[in-house]
Design a protein around this motif. Structure first.
Motif, mmCIF file in Angstrom:
data_model
loop_
_atom_site.group_PDB
_atom_site.id
_atom_site.type_symbol
_atom_site.label_atom_id
_atom_site.label_comp_id
_atom_site.label_asym_id
_atom_site.label_seq_id
_atom_site.Cartn_x
_atom_site.Cartn_y
_atom_site.Cartn_z
ATOM 1 N N UNK A 303 45.792 -39.388 -4.277
ATOM 2 C CA UNK A 303 45.446 -39.945 -5.505
ATOM 3 C C UNK A 303 44.617 -38.846 -6.279
ATOM 4 N N UNK A 304 45.249 -38.219 -7.588
ATOM 5 C CA UNK A 304 44.689 -37.020 -8.167
ATOM 6 C C UNK A 304 44.422 -37.247 -9.681
ATOM 7 N N UNK A 305 44.093 -36.462 -10.461
ATOM 8 C CA UNK A 305 43.900 -36.749 -11.763
ATOM 9 C C UNK A 305 45.041 -36.170 -12.561
ATOM 10 N N UNK A 306 46.100 -35.763 -11.799
ATOM 11 C CA UNK A 306 47.249 -35.165 -12.397
ATOM 12 C C UNK A 306 48.582 -36.095 -12.108
ATOM 13 N N UNK A 307 48.352 -37.142 -11.181
ATOM 14 C CA UNK A 307 49.461 -37.919 -10.395
ATOM 15 C C UNK A 307 49.229 -38.396 -9.159
ATOM 16 N N UNK A 308 49.981 -38.689 -8.484
ATOM 17 C CA UNK A 308 50.121 -38.741 -6.970
ATOM 18 C C UNK A 308 50.753 -37.762 -6.277
ATOM 19 N N UNK A 309 50.155 -37.332 -5.071
ATOM 20 C CA UNK A 309 50.900 -35.883 -4.644
ATOM 21 C C UNK A 309 51.155 -36.437 -3.373
ATOM 22 N N UNK A 310 52.547 -35.924 -2.991
ATOM 23 C CA UNK A 310 52.975 -36.075 -1.366
ATOM 24 C C UNK A 310 52.842 -34.499 -1.159
ATOM 25 N N UNK A 311 52.224 -34.588 0.199
ATOM 26 C CA UNK A 311 51.894 -33.207 0.876
ATOM 27 C C UNK A 311 52.493 -32.888 2.095
ATOM 28 N N UNK A 312 53.303 -32.032 2.477
ATOM 29 C CA UNK A 312 53.881 -31.546 3.563
ATOM 30 C C UNK A 312 52.945 -30.634 4.452
ATOM 31 N N UNK A 313 52.155 -31.015 5.178
ATOM 32 C CA UNK A 313 51.166 -30.307 5.841
ATOM 33 C C UNK A 313 51.763 -28.951 6.613
ATOM 34 N N UNK A 314 52.913 -29.133 7.069
ATOM 35 C CA UNK A 314 53.238 -28.193 8.196
ATOM 36 C C UNK A 314 54.049 -26.879 7.313
ATOM 37 N N UNK A 315 54.580 -27.338 6.008
ATOM 38 C CA UNK A 315 55.338 -26.436 5.113
ATOM 39 C C UNK A 315 54.481 -26.177 3.950
ATOM 40 N N UNK A 316 53.277 -26.933 3.898
ATOM 41 C CA UNK A 316 52.304 -26.864 2.531
ATOM 42 C C UNK A 316 52.956 -27.017 1.425
ATOM 43 N N UNK A 317 54.018 -27.749 1.405
ATOM 44 C CA UNK A 317 54.717 -28.276 -0.170
ATOM 45 C C UNK A 317 54.054 -29.273 -0.486
ATOM 46 N N UNK A 318 53.849 -29.288 -1.902
ATOM 47 C CA UNK A 318 53.174 -30.269 -2.694
ATOM 48 C C UNK A 318 54.054 -30.700 -3.684
ATOM 49 N N UNK A 319 54.319 -32.152 -3.808
ATOM 50 C CA UNK A 319 55.328 -32.840 -4.765
ATOM 51 C C UNK A 319 54.378 -33.821 -5.421
ATOM 52 N N UNK A 320 54.460 -33.812 -6.841
ATOM 53 C CA UNK A 320 53.785 -34.612 -7.925
ATOM 54 C C UNK A 320 54.488 -35.696 -8.580
#
Length: 521
Positions: A303-320
């Protein structure tokens, strides 16, 4: 921590903190403050350990087992700020450090610190290999001084006959030119800025160099290698806003600062591994604050100040997911990953986020701040400025639950958690809970002891509760037992997580790990 009496205090203030005096002496295994170790001030290598200092703490790296000890922090009245060099004592493998106007000495087996002043501006320190028993030699711009073994006063001295001194960065670059050739790649931090080399020590086995930097932490360069290994410890920033349990450790959210982006860092429970997700180097993470964390499958949700972020830890990918995808507001206060669904509370309502990041509005007429969400079946309990409300299927607005008979329930509720079959809410001053039969109860006021409440986490038959004055343990309808106060914590607590062994506390001065059997009332 056991500390001997300091014979000579150096009039240096301790690092800024919430308070200077802990309520008790802590063993490092019972209380560990995990901060920013990207800026290294001194490195010294011994037989089975490598000492590493930052401006605020000291670490010990064990190369044979690839494990860390510490961090160790000096007691009140001492400071590592200004340290620029260190040497290992050839007799007992303890550590000597120097700064511009004095020295510090640390004996790890006994966890004893002491220190002293040096007249004149300090340049370096040394031991005399022909007479290691005599003590440590400190070179100043006016000449040499000696601190005798077991003493605290430095006196003018002859130079050491066979000096063993700290190595300079220039010497290391001459012996390992790859550090200079590949500096642009080695010293680039997450924001594409260039750090610099600050300190170095030859490994005891004489097979490589340990090198400290001003922005990318500790490095180890084996002889003949083109690039060094990074020996990571700690967090990219001290400002930890959220922490959540994860198999084998915790995930920690740190806020954006002038030196670091907001990040997510996995911290192994035994501090063997630190793994940070920082986003693309060119842009960094697309948010500045992390307020809550959760896990769903292999993904970490924030939960962030710019939306909810889904993070793939293995790939380092962040989707907002933000308003452009249907979220009521990009300012997300809370999230829950219960029952295989991600439910979020925002500044203007609540919603569910699906596996394909599709957004489903819940109770769309409710457009007030949702401070907490707790799904239960097809319904969602919501903490609001008007107390606990309930979202049920096919209803456009939130409903007032039955069983709330007094006006005391009409208060802001900032967090929700379940203890067995009892739903518990956190108000500013007290707990409130719903019994399995549906009746609601107001608990004993806790704020007189803990200050204004803002976070809690269930642990066994009670809860750890964080307030402005510290962290306490409380049972339903019982008083707060203040366990962790100013000094035990380096700054006011912001978030809590608990596992079978540790309580983790996020603060503005780092993440603190407490062993539960050392703090339970």
């Amino acid at each position: 921590m056991r500390i001997v009496t300091i014979a000579l205090l150096v009039g240096l203030t301790a690092s800024p903190s919430w308070a200077q005096t802990p309520s008790r002496d802590w063993r490092p295994s019972d209380r560990t403050v995990i901060g920013d170790f990207t800026r290294i001030t001194a490195v010294a290598a011994a037989l089975e350990r490598v000492y590493v200092t930052s401006p605020t703490a000291l670490l010990i790296w064990h190369p044979q087992f690839r494990t860390w000890d510490g961090p160790y922090t000096p007691p009140e009245g001492m400071s590592l700020a200004g340290v620029f060099g260190g040497l290992v004592d050839p007799l007992d493998q303890s550590l000597w450090l120097v700064r511009a106007n004095g020295w510090l000495h640390f004996q790890p087996e006994l966890q004893i610190w002491d220190q002293g002043l040096i007249s004149g501006s300090v340049v370096s320190l040394a031991f005399d290999e022909s007479d290691p028993v005599s003590g440590v030699y400190v070179r100043t711009r006016a000449g040499w001084q000696q601190v005798p073994r077991g003493g605290t006063m430095a006196t003018p001295s002859r130079p050491p006959a066979r000096p063993r001194t700290q190595v300079s960065i220039d010497e290391v670059l001459r012996q390992s030119p790859t550090l200079q050739t590949n500096a642009a790649q080695i010293l680039m931090d997450s924001r594409l800025r260039q750090a610099r080399y600050t300190a170095a020590a030859r490994s005891f086995d004489n097979l490589g160099w340990y090198v400290g930097t001003s922005g990318v932490g500790l490095l180890y360069l084996p002889d003949g290698a083109a690039l060094p290994d990074r020996l990571s410890f700690g967090l990219p920033s001290l400002y930890t806003g959220a922490v959540a349990s994860w198999p084998g450790g915790v995930w920690v959210g740190t806020d954006r600062t002038s030196l670091a982006d907001a990040t997510l860092t996995y911290v192994d429970s035994e501090l063997r591994e630190f793994r940070t997700v920082q986003g693309p180097p060119a842009s960094g993470t697309p948010f500045t604050r992390i307020l809550d964390l959760g896990g769903e499958g292999a993904a970490v949700w924030a939960a962030t100040d710019r939306g909810v972020a889904r993070v793939n830890p293995k790939e380092g990918r962040i989707e907002i997911v933000d308003e452009t995808r249907g979220l009521p507001d990009a300012r997300v206060f809370d999230l829950s990953t219960r029952q295989g669904r991600v439910t979020v509370g925002t500044a203007h309502g609540i919603a569910r986020v699906g596996e394909r990041l599709e957004v489903e509005r819940i109770a769309p007429r409710f457009v007030e701040p949702a401070y907490a969400v707790y799904p239960e079946g097809d319904s969602v309990w919501v903490g609001t400025s008007r107390g606990v409300l309930l979202a049920v299927p096919d209803q456009p607005d939130l409903l007032r639950p039955s069983g709330m008979g007094s006006a005391g329930f009409d208060q802001p509720v900032l967090a929700l958690v379940a203890m067995a079959d009892t739903l518990v809410g956190l108000g500013r001053d007290q707990l409130l809970w719903r019994n399995p039969g549906g009746a609601w109860t107001l608990g004993t006021p806790l704020s007189a002891v803990l200050g204004r409440l803002h976070r809690f986490v269930a642990d066994g038959a009670g809860l750890w509760v964080a307030g402005d004055r510290g962290v306490g343990y409380a049972r339903l309808n019982g008083p707060a037992l203040l366990v962790l106060r100013e000094g035990d914590l380096p700054a006011p607590p912001r978030d809590l997580a608990v596992d079978q062994t540790y309580l983790w506390v996020a603060t503005d001065a780092g993440l603190v790990r407490f062993r539960l059997d050392a703090i339970r009332p």
